[in-house]
Write an enzyme that holds these catalytic residues in place. Structure first.
Site, PDB file in Angstrom:
ATOM      1  N   HIS A  14      10.342  -8.001   6.559  1.00 17.96           N
ATOM      2  CA  HIS A  14      10.526  -7.108   5.403  1.00 17.96           C
ATOM      3  C   HIS A  14       9.148  -6.632   4.949  1.00 17.96           C
ATOM      4  O   HIS A  14       8.478  -7.293   4.147  1.00 17.96           O
ATOM      5  CB  HIS A  14      11.261  -7.856   4.279  1.00 17.96           C
ATOM      6  N   HIS A  16       7.167  -2.804   4.270  1.00 16.65           N
ATOM      7  CA  HIS A  16       7.142  -1.324   4.272  1.00 16.65           C
ATOM      8  C   HIS A  16       5.736  -0.908   4.648  1.00 16.65           C
ATOM      9  O   HIS A  16       4.787  -1.235   3.928  1.00 16.65           O
ATOM     10  CB  HIS A  16       7.488  -0.791   2.885  1.00 16.65           C
ATOM     11  N   HIS A 194      18.469  -2.979   2.064  1.00 15.24           N
ATOM     12  CA  HIS A 194      18.092  -3.630   0.818  1.00 15.24           C
ATOM     13  C   HIS A 194      19.364  -3.739  -0.033  1.00 15.24           C
ATOM     14  O   HIS A 194      20.075  -2.742  -0.217  1.00 15.24           O
ATOM     15  CB  HIS A 194      17.078  -2.789   0.044  1.00 15.24           C
ATOM     16  N   GLU A 197      18.613  -6.793  -4.811  1.00 13.11           N
ATOM     17  CA  GLU A 197      17.265  -6.958  -5.378  1.00 13.11           C
ATOM     18  C   GLU A 197      17.419  -6.729  -6.881  1.00 13.11           C
ATOM     19  O   GLU A 197      17.300  -7.674  -7.664  1.00 13.11           O
ATOM     20  CB  GLU A 197      16.293  -5.944  -4.749  1.00 13.11           C
ATOM     21  N   ASP A 275       6.894  -7.438   1.657  1.00 16.83           N
ATOM     22  CA  ASP A 275       7.438  -6.199   1.078  1.00 16.83           C
ATOM     23  C   ASP A 275       6.378  -5.086   1.060  1.00 16.83           C
ATOM     24  O   ASP A 275       6.353  -4.257   1.967  1.00 16.83           O
ATOM     25  CB  ASP A 275       7.996  -6.466  -0.324  1.00 16.83           C
ATOM     26  N   ASP A 276       5.529  -5.056   0.032  1.00 16.16           N
ATOM     27  CA  ASP A 276       4.498  -4.018  -0.106  1.00 16.16           C
ATOM     28  C   ASP A 276       3.190  -4.700  -0.503  1.00 16.16           C
ATOM     29  O   ASP A 276       2.775  -4.646  -1.666  1.00 16.16           O
ATOM     30  CB  ASP A 276       4.924  -3.021  -1.192  1.00 16.16           C
TER      31      ASP A 276
END
Ligand code: ADE
Ligand code: ZN
Length: 315
Positions: A14, A16, A194, A197, A275-276
């Site tokens: 996961h 991005h 997703h 969340e 994630d980011d």
């Protein structure tokens, strides 16, 4: 604990790629491409990374991606991610990219994918890190727009392993994308989404039953529905959990309040992901270390989570 975690082989499921764009590189690309940023300095940009929820993050994240113009920009960004994560024990990554964030600015799909593929090849030969790409549809846009994006992607079918669904979750249920996912699956692509969340457990049910996903990205709100948790356990459906992201975006108040350990104890196949990372203060290693500290995970539990990441991967 840090040395133990960094030496443990891990897969990241996961991530991005646009969320790995560090402020320093963002300024470099802005200057290279003659683009003016709204912030006077790296420090001022970093200071703006205070988020109240998912949308407040997405607004700044889509703006940042505007500096990505050329094939080499995508390659440089991805290579910086591979180097950093590899230094923390990354062996395999399944990487999301958001083509619509770029094609809406006049960048060709082919430009994005060629840049990312170039970095993937270099990561394999220089770092021994393998990877795959997952095309994410932006769920705040229409299903027709997602379908056009799939049309653009199919001539490069072999570049991707799966399709996914990201962006603003609330008000955009998985069922909105039933037809485009059906078509992607008919083309032999796998599916992830997703769900859970910020959105309710119902969105996780929809992702499983309507989009027929193989993994749930985030999924932490499953805990509100015992029947759903039982299904995730029975079918060993992986959750790609992102602990530091969840705290930054206020899904949990602190890491100590995170439900990852409860899910693990219940038998859910959880993984830890970043994630980011350029926005949330940590790459994969830092996510493992911070979570292990906050939730007092044992070495055996950490090994289980790392093993889950390979079991849950598409390789
Ligand atoms: N795009 C990038 N990061 C995301 C997240 N955490 N949730 C939804 N969409 C995203
Ligand atoms: Zn995400």
């Amino acid at each position: 604990m840090r040395e133990f975690i960094e030496s443990l082989p891990k897969a990241e499921l996961h991530l991005h790629i646009e969320g790995t764009l560090e402020p320093g590189l963002m300024f470099e690309l802005a200057s290279r491409n003659g683009i003016a940023l709204r912030y006077p300095s790296v420090e001022a940009l970093r200071a703006a990374y205070q988020f109240s929820d998912l949308q407040s993050f997405l607004d700044i994240y889509y703006e940042g991606a505007g500096v990505l113009q050329k094939r080499e920009d995508f390659a440089d960004m991805a290579m910086a991610y591979f180097r950093k994560a590899s230094s923390q024990g990354l062996k395999h990554a399944e990487i999301f990219f958001d083509p619509q964030t770029h094609t809406s600015r006049g960048i060709k799909y082919e430009t994005v994918v060629r840049g990312l593929r170039e970095a993937q090849e270099r990561a394999k030969s220089e770092l021994g890190v393998t990877s795959a790409l997952i095309l994410c549809f932006l769920r705040h846009l229409s299903e027709d727009e997602a379908m056009l994006t799939l049309d653009e992607a199919l001539p490069f079918r072999d570049a991707i392993v799966a399709v996914g669904l990201d962006s603003s979750e609330r008000g955009h249920p998985p069922s909105k994308f039933a037809r485009v996912f059906e078509r992607a699956r008919a083309e032999g692509l796998l599916a992830v989404a997703h769900a859970g969340e910020e959105g309710p457990p119902e969105y996780i049910w929809e992702a499983l039953d309507i989009l027929k996903v193989r993994r749930i990205d985030h999924g932490v709100r499953c805990i509100e529905d015992p029947r759903l948790v039982q299904r995730l356990v029975d079918e060993q459906i992986p959750l790609t959990v992102c602990p530091l992201s969840n705290v930054k975006l206020r899904v949990f108040d602190t890491l100590r309040d995170h439900n990852l350990k409860r899910l693990l104890d219940l038998g859910v196949k959880v993984t830890i992901n970043s994630d980011d990372p350029a926005y949330f203060g940590g790459y994969i290693g830092e996510n493992y270390v911070a979570t292990a500290d906050a939730l007092a995970l044992t070495q055996a539990e950490i090994e289980t989570i790392a093993k889950n990441s390979f079991d849950a991967s598409f390789v």
